[in-house]
Design a protein around this motif. Structure first.
Motif, short mmCIF file in Angstrom:
data_model
loop_
_atom_site.label_atom_id
_atom_site.label_comp_id
_atom_site.label_asym_id
_atom_site.label_seq_id
_atom_site.Cartn_x
_atom_site.Cartn_y
_atom_site.Cartn_z
N GLU A 135 0.82 -1.22 0.00
CA GLU A 135 0.00 0.00 0.00
C GLU A 135 0.85 1.26 0.00
OE1 GLU A 135 -3.26 0.16 -0.55
OE2 GLU A 135 -3.28 -2.04 -0.68
N ASP A 136 2.10 1.18 0.47
CA ASP A 136 2.97 2.35 0.49
C ASP A 136 3.67 2.56 -0.87
OD1 ASP A 136 4.41 0.00 0.99
OD2 ASP A 136 5.95 1.04 2.16
N PHE A 137 3.34 1.73 -1.85
CA PHE A 137 3.86 1.92 -3.20
C PHE A 137 2.87 2.80 -3.96
CE2 PHE A 137 4.39 0.75 -7.67
CZ PHE A 137 5.75 0.92 -7.81
N THR A 138 3.20 4.08 -4.07
CA THR A 138 2.31 5.05 -4.71
C THR A 138 3.12 5.97 -5.62
OG1 THR A 138 2.56 6.75 -3.01
CG2 THR A 138 0.82 5.09 -2.65
N GLU A 139 2.42 6.81 -6.35
CA GLU A 139 3.07 7.80 -7.21
C GLU A 139 3.95 8.75 -6.39
OE1 GLU A 139 -0.51 6.29 -8.83
OE2 GLU A 139 -0.41 7.60 -7.11
N ASP A 140 3.53 9.00 -5.17
CA ASP A 140 4.22 9.97 -4.31
C ASP A 140 5.38 9.38 -3.52
OD1 ASP A 140 2.34 11.88 -5.15
OD2 ASP A 140 0.95 11.29 -3.56
N PHE A 199 6.87 0.51 -13.75
CA PHE A 199 5.52 1.05 -13.95
C PHE A 199 5.52 2.15 -15.00
CE2 PHE A 199 3.99 -1.34 -10.46
CZ PHE A 199 2.61 -1.31 -10.55
N ASP A 200 6.49 3.05 -14.92
CA ASP A 200 6.58 4.15 -15.89
C ASP A 200 6.75 3.61 -17.31
OD1 ASP A 200 6.33 5.95 -13.82
OD2 ASP A 200 8.47 6.44 -13.74
N GLN A 201 7.52 2.54 -17.43
CA GLN A 201 7.77 1.93 -18.73
C GLN A 201 6.53 1.21 -19.26
OE1 GLN A 201 11.07 -0.84 -18.67
NE2 GLN A 201 10.34 -1.88 -20.49
N SER A 223 -1.74 6.28 -13.46
CA SER A 223 -1.34 6.35 -12.05
C SER A 223 -1.29 4.94 -11.44
CB SER A 223 -2.32 7.21 -11.25
OG SER A 223 -3.54 6.52 -11.06
N ILE A 224 -0.45 4.79 -10.46
CA ILE A 224 -0.35 3.52 -9.74
C ILE A 224 -1.69 3.22 -9.08
CG2 ILE A 224 0.75 2.37 -7.77
CD1 ILE A 224 3.34 3.89 -8.60
N THR A 225 -2.35 4.24 -8.59
CA THR A 225 -3.67 4.06 -7.97
C THR A 225 -4.66 3.46 -8.96
OG1 THR A 225 -3.23 5.92 -6.48
CG2 THR A 225 -5.54 5.25 -6.76
N ASP A 226 -4.67 3.98 -10.19
CA ASP A 226 -5.58 3.46 -11.21
C ASP A 226 -5.23 2.02 -11.58
OD1 ASP A 226 -6.97 5.84 -11.26
OD2 ASP A 226 -6.00 6.58 -13.10
N ILE A 227 -3.95 1.73 -11.69
CA ILE A 227 -3.51 0.36 -12.02
C ILE A 227 -3.92 -0.59 -10.91
CG2 ILE A 227 -1.52 -1.12 -12.49
CD1 ILE A 227 -1.92 0.90 -14.71
N ARG A 228 -3.70 -0.19 -9.66
CA ARG A 228 -4.07 -1.02 -8.51
C ARG A 228 -5.58 -1.28 -8.50
NH1 ARG A 228 -1.48 1.54 -4.47
NH2 ARG A 228 0.19 -0.02 -4.36
N LEU A 229 -6.35 -0.26 -8.76
CA LEU A 229 -7.81 -0.41 -8.80
C LEU A 229 -8.22 -1.37 -9.91
CD1 LEU A 229 -10.50 0.52 -7.59
CD2 LEU A 229 -10.49 2.40 -9.23
N ARG A 230 -7.63 -1.25 -11.09
CA ARG A 230 -7.94 -2.15 -12.20
C ARG A 230 -7.60 -3.59 -11.84
NH1 ARG A 230 -4.84 -0.45 -16.71
NH2 ARG A 230 -6.08 1.42 -16.51
#
Length: 139
Positions: free
Chosen positions: A81-86, A102-104, A110-117
Motif C-alpha cells: 500500500e505504500d507503493f504510490t506515485e508519491d 511502472f513508468d515503462q 497512475s499507480i492508484t488506477d492500475i491497482r484499482l484495475r
C-alpha cells in the motif's frame, strides 16, 4: 539469475522458472531479485544459454519469462500500500526499480488506477499487462 535443479528445492519440479523477490521496497534491487531457471526444463535453460544469439524458439521463451517476471514484479509492488506515485525510494532500491517498471509499462497512468484495475478486473489487468510487455513480439 541462477540455473538450478528445482527437484532439489521447494519449487514444483516441472516449473520452468521462478522469480524470487525478497526484502522491502527500500532494499537494494540487486539483492532483492533472483530469477531461478530450472535446469531440468531444457527449453528454458537452453533459451538462456542462447540469449546472446537466440533462435526463434529462444526468443519466444525469453519473451514469456520477461512477461511473467514483469507480472510478478507489478503484482508485488501493488501488494504494498505504500507503493504510490508519491513514494520516494532511494536510487537502486527495489521500490525505485518497480516505479521505473511502472513508468515503462503504464506511461501516463497512475499507480492508484492500475491497482484499482487489478482489484476490480483482474482479467482485464492481465490483458493490459500482456499488451504492455508486448508478449511474443519477437524480432
Amino acid at each position: 539469475m541462477a540455473v538450478i535443479d528445482f527437484a532439489r528445492t521447494s519449487f514444483p519440479d516441472h516449473a520452468a522458472w521462478h522469480l524470487q523477490i525478497s526484502g522491502g521496497l527500500e532494499s537494494a534491487t540487486m539483492g532483492s531479485l533472483l530469477l531461478l531457471v530450472n535446469e531440468q526444463n531444457v527449453v528454458t535453460a537452453t533459451a538462456f544459454q542462447n540469449a546472446s544469439r537466440p533462435r526463434p524458439v529462444d526468443r519466444v521463451v525469453l519473451s514469456a519469462v520477461y512477461a511473467d517476471s514483469a507480472r510478478v514484479m507489478v503484482e508485488h509492488a501493488l501488494g504494498h500500500e505504500d507503493f504510490t506515485e508519491d513514494s520516494d525510494f532511494p536510487d537502486g532500491s527495489l521500490g525505485a526499480t518497480l516505479q521505473s517498471l511502472f513508468d515503462q509499462l503504464f506511461p501516463g497512468q497512475s499507480i492508484t488506477d492500475i491497482r484499482l484495475r487489478q482489484r476490480k478486473s483482474p482479467a482485464l489487468f492481465a490483458s493490459d499487462l500482456q499488451a504492455a510487455v508486448k508478449i511474443f513480439e519477437v524480432s
